[in-house]
Scaffold this active site. Structure first.
Site, short mmCIF file in Angstrom:
data_model
loop_
_atom_site.label_atom_id
_atom_site.label_comp_id
_atom_site.label_asym_id
_atom_site.label_seq_id
_atom_site.Cartn_x
_atom_site.Cartn_y
_atom_site.Cartn_z
N LYS A 15 0.81 -1.22 0.00
CA LYS A 15 0.00 0.00 0.00
C LYS A 15 0.85 1.27 0.00
O LYS A 15 0.35 2.34 -0.34
CB LYS A 15 -0.92 0.02 1.24
CG LYS A 15 -1.88 -1.15 1.32
CD LYS A 15 -2.94 -1.05 0.25
CE LYS A 15 -3.85 -2.26 0.26
NZ LYS A 15 -4.91 -2.18 -0.72
N ASN A 49 -9.11 5.78 8.59
CA ASN A 49 -10.15 4.87 8.12
C ASN A 49 -11.46 5.64 7.97
O ASN A 49 -11.84 6.41 8.85
CB ASN A 49 -10.33 3.72 9.11
CG ASN A 49 -11.16 2.60 8.53
OD1 ASN A 49 -12.23 2.83 7.96
ND2 ASN A 49 -10.66 1.39 8.64
N LEU A 50 -12.13 5.40 6.85
CA LEU A 50 -13.38 6.11 6.56
C LEU A 50 -14.42 5.91 7.65
O LEU A 50 -15.26 6.78 7.89
CB LEU A 50 -13.96 5.61 5.24
CG LEU A 50 -13.20 5.97 3.96
CD1 LEU A 50 -13.79 5.25 2.77
CD2 LEU A 50 -13.24 7.48 3.75
N SER A 60 -12.85 5.09 -1.31
CA SER A 60 -14.19 4.49 -1.34
C SER A 60 -14.05 3.10 -1.92
O SER A 60 -13.28 2.92 -2.87
CB SER A 60 -15.13 5.33 -2.23
OG SER A 60 -16.48 5.09 -1.91
N LYS A 114 -22.06 5.09 -4.82
CA LYS A 114 -21.54 6.36 -5.34
C LYS A 114 -22.65 7.40 -5.46
O LYS A 114 -22.43 8.59 -5.23
CB LYS A 114 -20.87 6.13 -6.71
CG LYS A 114 -19.67 5.22 -6.69
CD LYS A 114 -18.60 5.62 -5.70
CE LYS A 114 -17.73 6.77 -6.14
NZ LYS A 114 -16.69 7.10 -5.14
N VAL A 131 -12.08 3.35 -15.41
CA VAL A 131 -10.74 3.92 -15.54
C VAL A 131 -9.73 2.82 -15.89
O VAL A 131 -9.63 1.81 -15.17
CB VAL A 131 -10.32 4.63 -14.23
CG1 VAL A 131 -8.97 5.30 -14.41
CG2 VAL A 131 -11.37 5.65 -13.82
N SER A 139 -11.07 -1.95 -11.93
CA SER A 139 -11.25 -1.56 -13.34
C SER A 139 -10.16 -2.16 -14.24
O SER A 139 -10.45 -2.52 -15.39
CB SER A 139 -11.35 -0.05 -13.50
OG SER A 139 -10.29 0.62 -12.86
N TYR A 190 -23.72 5.11 -26.56
CA TYR A 190 -24.34 6.43 -26.45
C TYR A 190 -23.21 7.42 -26.26
O TYR A 190 -22.03 7.03 -26.29
CB TYR A 190 -25.33 6.46 -25.27
CG TYR A 190 -24.78 5.92 -23.98
CD1 TYR A 190 -24.77 4.56 -23.72
CD2 TYR A 190 -24.23 6.77 -23.02
CE1 TYR A 190 -24.22 4.04 -22.57
CE2 TYR A 190 -23.68 6.27 -21.85
CZ TYR A 190 -23.68 4.90 -21.63
OH TYR A 190 -23.12 4.40 -20.48
N1 LIG Z 1 -11.44 2.77 -11.15
C1 LIG Z 1 -12.58 3.17 -11.72
O1 LIG Z 1 -12.95 2.70 -12.81
C2 LIG Z 1 -13.39 4.25 -11.07
C3 LIG Z 1 -14.33 4.91 -11.84
C4 LIG Z 1 -15.08 5.93 -11.27
C5 LIG Z 1 -14.88 6.27 -9.95
N2 LIG Z 1 -13.97 5.60 -9.21
C6 LIG Z 1 -13.77 6.01 -7.83
O2 LIG Z 1 -12.43 6.34 -7.64
C7 LIG Z 1 -12.05 6.11 -6.30
C8 LIG Z 1 -10.81 5.26 -6.28
O3 LIG Z 1 -11.09 4.05 -6.93
P1 LIG Z 1 -9.92 3.13 -7.52
O4 LIG Z 1 -10.38 2.61 -8.80
O5 LIG Z 1 -8.65 3.85 -7.45
O6 LIG Z 1 -10.01 1.91 -6.50
P2 LIG Z 1 -8.96 1.28 -5.52
O7 LIG Z 1 -7.65 1.12 -6.16
O8 LIG Z 1 -9.62 0.06 -4.98
O9 LIG Z 1 -8.86 2.36 -4.37
C9 LIG Z 1 -9.86 2.51 -3.41
C10 LIG Z 1 -9.25 3.16 -2.20
O10 LIG Z 1 -10.24 3.35 -1.20
C11 LIG Z 1 -9.70 2.99 0.03
N3 LIG Z 1 -10.71 2.53 1.00
C12 LIG Z 1 -11.67 1.63 0.85
N4 LIG Z 1 -12.35 1.47 1.99
C13 LIG Z 1 -11.77 2.29 2.90
C14 LIG Z 1 -11.99 2.59 4.28
N5 LIG Z 1 -12.96 1.99 4.98
N6 LIG Z 1 -11.19 3.50 4.88
C15 LIG Z 1 -10.20 4.11 4.20
N7 LIG Z 1 -9.94 3.87 2.89
C16 LIG Z 1 -10.71 2.97 2.27
C17 LIG Z 1 -8.77 1.84 -0.29
O11 LIG Z 1 -7.85 1.72 0.76
P3 LIG Z 1 -7.01 0.41 0.99
O12 LIG Z 1 -5.86 0.55 0.05
O13 LIG Z 1 -6.62 0.47 2.42
O14 LIG Z 1 -7.89 -0.76 0.67
C18 LIG Z 1 -8.15 2.32 -1.58
O15 LIG Z 1 -7.03 3.12 -1.34
C19 LIG Z 1 -13.26 5.49 -5.61
O16 LIG Z 1 -13.96 6.54 -5.00
C20 LIG Z 1 -14.06 4.94 -6.78
O17 LIG Z 1 -15.42 4.85 -6.48
C21 LIG Z 1 -13.23 4.58 -9.74
#
Ligand SMILES: NC(=O)c1ccc[n+]([C@@H]2O[C@H](COP(=O)([O-])OP(=O)(O)OC[C@H]3O[C@@H](n4cnc5c(N)ncnc54)[C@H](OP(=O)(O)O)[C@@H]3O)[C@@H](O)[C@H]2O)c1
Length: 419
Positions: free
Chosen positions: A139, A159-160, A181, A262, A288, A300, A383
């Site tokens: 991490k 932590n959230l 998230s 979301k 993404v 993703s 679309y």
């Molecule tokens: N990737 C996509 O396609 C995409 C598209 C649209 C929006 N998003 C949004 O972009 C953001 C990041 O997503 P990502 O794709 O980068 O996913 P990711 O790599 O899984 O990252 C999610 C992050 O959220 C953290 N998290 C989850 N639960 C938590 C908690 N209880 N307390 C503190 N941290 C917590 C995780 O921490 P840990 O490392 O400790 O698990 C991780 O760092 C999210 O809000 C997601 O909804 C993503």
């Protein structure tokens, strides 16, 4: 080591940075010494920063916040720093060593956040990065290796779901990028696994921002999942834009738990921001893809891995796609551009999986790719999603073909696939 006693935070000593205490576990003590820190002119203190990086678990977040520099003449509420001063006193904190602003990125170890941290460091910001487990090398290692991290990255455990967890981290920050998230689909208990961390976590972070007098803008990572799931038809003539909002009941009915998380989180965030006078901008990315900085597979990127890793069929699904570097860039632009406001859809294109397979076949002709669709139904239609607002942030989207190539090459480099 003697220089590491609490008194080394007093003003006179602070003016001559101490380089002799790199291994001293004294960070816990910093919180109780903030009175002297807060009234002292801030001078770069390599020892403090080194400790922040090398011994994160020994550092309470309030200690780190108080030791961390902030943007020029920030107003910091003294009580939250436990300064023994009057409640109303306004404390001036000088610039960071880089002369740049201090910002916070939540969930910094994640896929998108890691790129945001990288670009912020490249642009000279001091970054307070929150992770759940500062002890887990998977991490944090990729973050501390980034250019500029040694000098300007500080790691915090947060932590959230812990109320107040972010209070001291956002203290002294000019901007907050709230990306943390959970993003995955295979859930047993949607409320506990997705909805609570997304909604309560977002409000938790915003509450910390509301308490801080330094935070000028919050950039919230929302999603197209909070835009396009309303049940309105999505056909080739339709242009989805920022005026669309996903419908909670529709998401519940179809068990779109991530989309629901979301949607509820963004909705709650707008209400809270309005009631508490927070300047908030949301970035709403599509699916993404693009290179991974972190060593663990994210949801993703796994979508593309599934296609190139021997799947027999491709899903009958049309998704929206965008490159991770464009998404990270848009976050920073949404923070830096004063006139940025509201929501920003980030979608380079929508494409059915048959199209994804076609592009991948073109890029990797010898790779075994799925030949058939998972069902015999008509293909889910494509679309459009408006790029107008995204363009106002100066985003020029990376073409889908380039993003797919970058994703596959990165998955190869990180040994998720072998060919
Ligand atoms: N990737 C996509 O396609 C995409 C598209 C649209 C929006 N998003 C949004 O972009 C953001 C990041 O997503 P990502 O794709 O980068 O996913 P990711 O790599 O899984 O990252 C999610 C992050 O959220 C953290 N998290 C989850 N639960 C938590 C908690 N209880 N307390 C503190 N941290 C917590 C995780 O921490 P840990 O490392 O400790 O698990 C991780 O760092 C999210 O809000 C997601 O909804 C993503």
């Amino acid at each position: 080591m003697a220089a590491c006693s609490l008194s080394y935070y007093s003003a006179p000593l602070f003016l001559s940075p101490c380089r002799c205490c790199y291994d001293h576990p004294c960070c816990e003590a910093v919180a109780s010494t903030t009175a002297s820190v807060s009234t002292a002119p801030w001078v770069p203190h390599d020892s403090v920063r080194h400790l922040l990086l090398s011994s994160p678990l020994r550092c309470s977040s309030s200690a780190l916040a108080s030791a961390a520099p902030a943007s020029p003449v920030l107003r910091v509420r003294s009580s939250s720093l436990q300064v023994k001063a009057k409640e109303e006193e306004v404390v001036k904190v000088e610039m960071s060593s880089s002369g740049s602003k201090v910002v916070c990125v939540t969930g910094a170890s994640g896929y998108i956040a890691s790129w945001i941290v990288k670009f912020l460091l490249n642009r000279g910001y001091t970054v307070k990065a929150t992770v759940r487990d500062t002890n887990d090398p998977r991490k944090v290692e990729h973050l501390v290796k980034l250019d500029g991290a040694k000098e300007r990255l500080q790691l915090f455990k947060a932590n959230l779901l812990e109320e107040g967890s972010f209070d001291s981290v956002v203290q002294g920050c000019d901007g907050v990028f709230h990306t943390a998230s959970p993003f995955y689909h295979d859930v047993k208990d949607p409320q506990a696994e997705l909805l609570d961390p997304a909604v309560k976590g977002t409000i938790n972070v915003l509450q910390s921002c509301a308490k801080s007098l330094s935070v000028k803008r919050v950039v919230l990572t929302s999603s197209m999942a909070a835009v396009a799931n309303s049940g309105r038809p999505r056909t080739p003539e339709v242009v989805v834009d920022e005026t669309w909002f996903s419908d909670q009941d529709y998401c519940r009915e179809l068990k779109l738990w991530y989309a629901l998380s979301k949607t509820l989180a963004e909705d709650a965030a707008w209400k809270f921001a309005k009631e508490n006078n927070i300047d908030m901008v949301t970035v709403n990315p599509a699916m993404v893809i693009g290179p991974l900085l972190q060593p663990v597979l994210n949801t993703s990127a796994a979508v593309i891995l599934n296609v190139v890793n021997g799947a027999q069929s491709f899903p009958n699904s049309t998704l929206r796609w965008v490159n991770v570097k464009d998404v990270a860039d848009a976050h920073i632009q949404a923070y830096e551009i004063a006139s940025a406001s509201g929501r920003y859809c980030l979608v380079e294109s929508t494409a059915h999986f048959s199209e994804i397979v076609k592009i991948l076949r073109d890029l990797y002709p010898t790779l075994p790719l799925p030949e058939k669709c998972a069902d015999d139904k008509p293909y889910a239609p494509t679309y459009h999603v408006s790029k107008e607002k995204a363009k106002s942030l100066g985003i020029e989207f990376t073409p889908l073909k380039v993003s797919l190539k970058e994703t596959v090459e990165s998955l190869k480099e990180k040994k998720f696939i072998n060919f």
